[in-house]
Each structure stands twice: as structure tokens, then as C-alpha cells.
Design a protein around this motif. Structure first.
Motif, PDB file in Angstrom:
ATOM      1  N   GLY A 216       6.254   9.974  39.285  1.00 22.18           N
ATOM      2  CA  GLY A 216       7.626   9.069  40.341  1.00 22.18           C
ATOM      3  C   GLY A 216       9.294   8.091  39.325  1.00 22.18           C
ATOM      4  O   GLY A 216       9.860   8.484  38.861  1.00 22.18           O
ATOM      5  N   ALA A 217       8.008   8.113  37.762  1.00 24.04           N
ATOM      6  CA  ALA A 217       8.544   7.435  36.972  1.00 24.04           C
ATOM      7  C   ALA A 217       9.721   9.012  35.930  1.00 24.04           C
ATOM      8  O   ALA A 217      10.659   8.137  35.580  1.00 24.04           O
ATOM      9  CB  ALA A 217       7.322   6.520  35.802  1.00 24.04           C
ATOM     10  N   THR A 218       8.866   9.488  36.203  1.00 22.66           N
ATOM     11  CA  THR A 218       9.609  10.990  35.647  1.00 22.66           C
ATOM     12  C   THR A 218      11.021  10.987  35.647  1.00 22.66           C
ATOM     13  O   THR A 218      11.584  11.125  35.639  1.00 22.66           O
ATOM     14  CB  THR A 218       8.699  12.053  35.271  1.00 22.66           C
ATOM     15  OG1 THR A 218       7.205  11.121  34.983  1.00 22.66           O
ATOM     16  CG2 THR A 218       8.683  13.283  35.055  1.00 22.66           C
ATOM     17  N   VAL A 219      10.777  11.495  37.603  1.00 22.56           N
ATOM     18  CA  VAL A 219      11.665  11.915  38.438  1.00 22.56           C
ATOM     19  C   VAL A 219      12.784  10.628  38.027  1.00 22.56           C
ATOM     20  O   VAL A 219      14.354  10.888  38.149  1.00 22.56           O
ATOM     21  CB  VAL A 219      11.105  11.830  39.999  1.00 22.56           C
ATOM     22  CG1 VAL A 219      12.588  12.011  40.523  1.00 22.56           C
ATOM     23  CG2 VAL A 219      10.813  13.082  40.122  1.00 22.56           C
ATOM     24  N   ALA A 220      12.578   9.152  37.942  1.00 23.47           N
ATOM     25  CA  ALA A 220      12.963   8.259  37.947  1.00 23.47           C
ATOM     26  C   ALA A 220      13.694   8.446  36.635  1.00 23.47           C
ATOM     27  O   ALA A 220      15.572   8.172  36.618  1.00 23.47           O
ATOM     28  CB  ALA A 220      12.670   7.076  38.125  1.00 23.47           C
ATOM     29  N   ALA A 221      13.850   8.243  35.355  1.00 21.88           N
ATOM     30  CA  ALA A 221      14.352   8.826  33.996  1.00 21.88           C
ATOM     31  C   ALA A 221      15.180   9.508  34.102  1.00 21.88           C
ATOM     32  O   ALA A 221      15.911   9.713  33.810  1.00 21.88           O
ATOM     33  CB  ALA A 221      13.371   8.988  33.265  1.00 21.88           C
ATOM     34  N   LEU A 222      14.714  11.221  34.705  1.00 22.64           N
ATOM     35  CA  LEU A 222      15.370  12.002  34.797  1.00 22.64           C
ATOM     36  C   LEU A 222      16.726  12.043  35.717  1.00 22.64           C
ATOM     37  O   LEU A 222      17.692  12.016  35.632  1.00 22.64           O
ATOM     38  CB  LEU A 222      15.286  13.497  35.724  1.00 22.64           C
ATOM     39  CG  LEU A 222      14.012  14.631  34.410  1.00 22.64           C
ATOM     40  CD1 LEU A 222      13.260  13.620  33.172  1.00 22.64           C
ATOM     41  CD2 LEU A 222      13.294  15.293  34.867  1.00 22.64           C
ATOM     42  N   ALA A 223      16.965  11.371  36.963  1.00 22.92           N
ATOM     43  CA  ALA A 223      17.617  10.836  38.186  1.00 22.92           C
ATOM     44  C   ALA A 223      18.761  10.599  36.992  1.00 22.92           C
ATOM     45  O   ALA A 223      20.427  10.439  37.744  1.00 22.92           O
ATOM     46  CB  ALA A 223      16.915  10.587  39.570  1.00 22.92           C
TER      47      ALA A 223
END
Ligand code: ATP
Ligand code: TZE
Ligand code: MG
Length: 267
Positions: A216-223
Motif C-alpha cells: 500500500g505504501a508503494t502504491v500511495a507514493a506512485l499515486a
């Protein structure tokens, strides 16, 4: 911190308690990556010397390692920092810039993979080659589409037991089982050097905020990058004005806007 882990709640949590992020990154990226972290709400420190990188990794909340401008001395600092982060149970992020280009880089990246990065973020050419596939990459820029790298990303994630993020026109993130695509951003982003390197540092910041949910953290940074990239492109005359507008856009995004506009699709 285990509540609802949307990108917006993670962004809010990060700003409430700005993580100290040790970025071992390249000379090209240092300035823009530090500014990207400050604009987003994290606290960057570019600390790479072998004499202090391990000690600093004990203090920092997160560590990111990027091989963009390598030397033997830098590799010693990277190893010291990664070992210290592992010993302290802090997840670290690898950015394998152009690792296929030379024997020196191939050997450096092999040594770093053996130190178990929790997250690997690269462009499509880098991820295809890292998984052992035929990449068209030559230098630091991708020459392959993200779709071409998706299977490689899954294989690499399984082999390394890591989260793998492939960035490009539509990003792809997988832990080997789950996978999502993150749409958005702007075609001007690859026209500004080191935005990918900066994103790697931001992935580290989100990982420090939500260590229990690294996917989720990785996705949040990309988003966050995708939404800020769209905003920055509005009215940008080209890569120059995009670059400073991007920092303003990162600083201006709030949690609600991020959650309303993030385009995260299961893959
Ligand atoms: N064509 C595109 N359209 C929209 N967004 C893009 C496009 N290409 C790249 N991006 C975005 O740009 C950011 C950086 O990703 P990119 O894949 O260019 O990294 P990179 O090649 O490692 O960059 P660098 O090595 O210069 O730091 C990501 O947020 C990605 O989603
Ligand atoms: C241009 C460049 N050269 C080495 S690292 C780097 C930054 C983008 O990866
Ligand atoms: Mg890169």
C-alpha cells in the motif's frame, strides 16, 4: 499505525510525523529528490559515505539506495547502510538504475539484491533485465513499455520476496501475488531527469510511515506522483516549467484530493 490504508491516509500520516529518509542516490538526483521529499512532507538526508552510511541508517526511518552514479566507495556505503537497516528491521528500497549497462553495475546490483531490498522500483527496461529477460535498455532511460515488464515484475517479486514497482505511462506494482496498475502522470515526467529516482525516495518515505503495509505504501507514493504530475502538466510550457510546477503540485495535494483522484486498478 494500522487503520484504513488509503493513499490519502498514508499521506496525511506522513505529514503529521515526517519520516527521516536516508537517500543514497546519484549526483543528478540529489537536489530534485530532496526537494520532492520536502514538498511531499518528508525529511530527506543524502548520506552515502562508507564511514557514516551505516551509522546513519540506524537513525533514519527509511533507507533508499540508487546506483545511478556508482563508485567502489559508494558501494561500500550502500552495503553498510543496507546491513544496518536490515539489522534494525527497517525495510529499504532499491533503484537499479541502468544496472544492465556495465559489468560494474551488474555486479553492484547483484550484491545489493543479496541484501534483500523490501521494495524494488525501476523503469520497464530495468525490471525486465533484473528478472533475467531481454531488455532494450542501454542507458538510464527506459526503451520498453511497462506492459512488457509485468511478467518480469511478478517473477522478480517472487524470487526476491519483494514488492516490485515498474514505472512508465501506467505503473505496475506487484508482490508476486497481488498486482495493481496506477494510471495518471504526464508524458513530461520522463523529460525531467531523476523524477524516477525521486519517486524511489518517496517510496521510502511512505514505507517508513506504513511499514506494516509496504504494498500500500508503494502504491500511495506512485499515486501521489501520478496526481501531482497531472496537476503540474496543466499550464506547463515544457519540461522546465513542469519541473517547478511538479514541486508545487506535490506540496498542494491533500489526502482527500489524492483519494478522490488516484486511479488504482487491480491487475
Ligand atoms: N509516459 C508517461 N506518462 C505518464 N507518466 C509517466 C510517463 N513516463 C513516466 N511517467 C511517470 O514518471 C515517473 C518516473 O518514472 P520513470 O519510469 O520515468 O522513471 P525512471 O526511468 O527511473 O526515471 P529517472 O531514471 O530519470 O529517474 C513515474 O511517476 C511514472 O509514472
Ligand atoms: C542521467 C543520469 N545518469 C546517471 S543517474 C541519472 C539520473 C536518472 O536516472
Ligand atoms: Mg531510473
Amino acid at each position: 499505525m494500522q487503520t484504513e490504508t488509503t493513499p490519502g491516509t498514508m499521506l496525511k500520516a506522513m505529514r503529521e510525523k515526517p519520516p527521516l529518509v536516508q537517500c543514497i542516490t546519484n549526483y543528478v538526483a540529489m537536489n530534485i529528490a530532496a526537494n520532492v521529499l520536502l514538498a511531499s512532507g518528508a525529511s530527506p538526508a543524502m548520506v552515502h559515505a562508507a564511514e557514516e552510511a551505516g551509522e546513519f541508517a540506524g537513525i533514519a526511518n527509511a533507507l533508499t539506495i540508487n546506483i545511478g552514479t556508482l563508485s567502489t566507495q559508494w558501494i561500500a556505503g550502500m552495503h553498510a547502510a543496507a546491513k544496518a537497516a536490515n539489522a534494525a528491521g527497517k525495510p529499504w528500497v532499491l533503484d537499479p538504475v541502468a544496472h544492465y549497462a556495465t559489468a560494474f553495475r551488474r555486479s553492484a546490483v547483484a550484491g545489493l539484491l543479496a541484501l534483500n531490498p523490501a521494495i524494488i522500483r525501476g523503469n520497464a527496461s530495468e525490471i525486465i533485465a533484473l528478472a533475467g529477460g531481454e531488455s532494450r535498455g542501454q542507458g538510464v532511460d527506459s526503451r520498453d513499455p511497462v506492459e512488457q515488464a509485468e511478467e518480469s515484475a511478478r517473477r522478480l517479486a517472487e524470487r526476491q520476496r519483494a514488492i516490485v514497482a515498474v514505472t512508465g505511462a501506467v505503473d505496475f506494482v506487484t508482490d508476486g501475488e497481488r498486482a495493481v496498475r496506477v494510471a495518471g502522470g504526464s508524458a513530461l515526467m520522463p523529460q525531467v531527469t531523476a523524477l524516477g529516482c525521486s519517486l524511489t525516495c518517496l517510496v521510502g518515505a511512505f514505507a517508513a510511515t506504513a511499514p506494516e503495509d509496504l504494498f500500500g505504501a508503494t502504491v500511495a507514493a506512485l499515486a501521489t506522483f501520478a496526481v501531482a504530475g497531472e496537476d503540474a502538466a496543466l499550464g506547463a510550457a515544457g519540461p522546465g516549467s513542469f519541473s517547478w510546477r511538479f514541486l508545487d503540485a506535490l506540496a498542494a495535494i491533500d489526502a482527500e484530493t489524492l483519494d478522490a483522484r488516484a486511479r488504482i486498478l487491480s491487475a
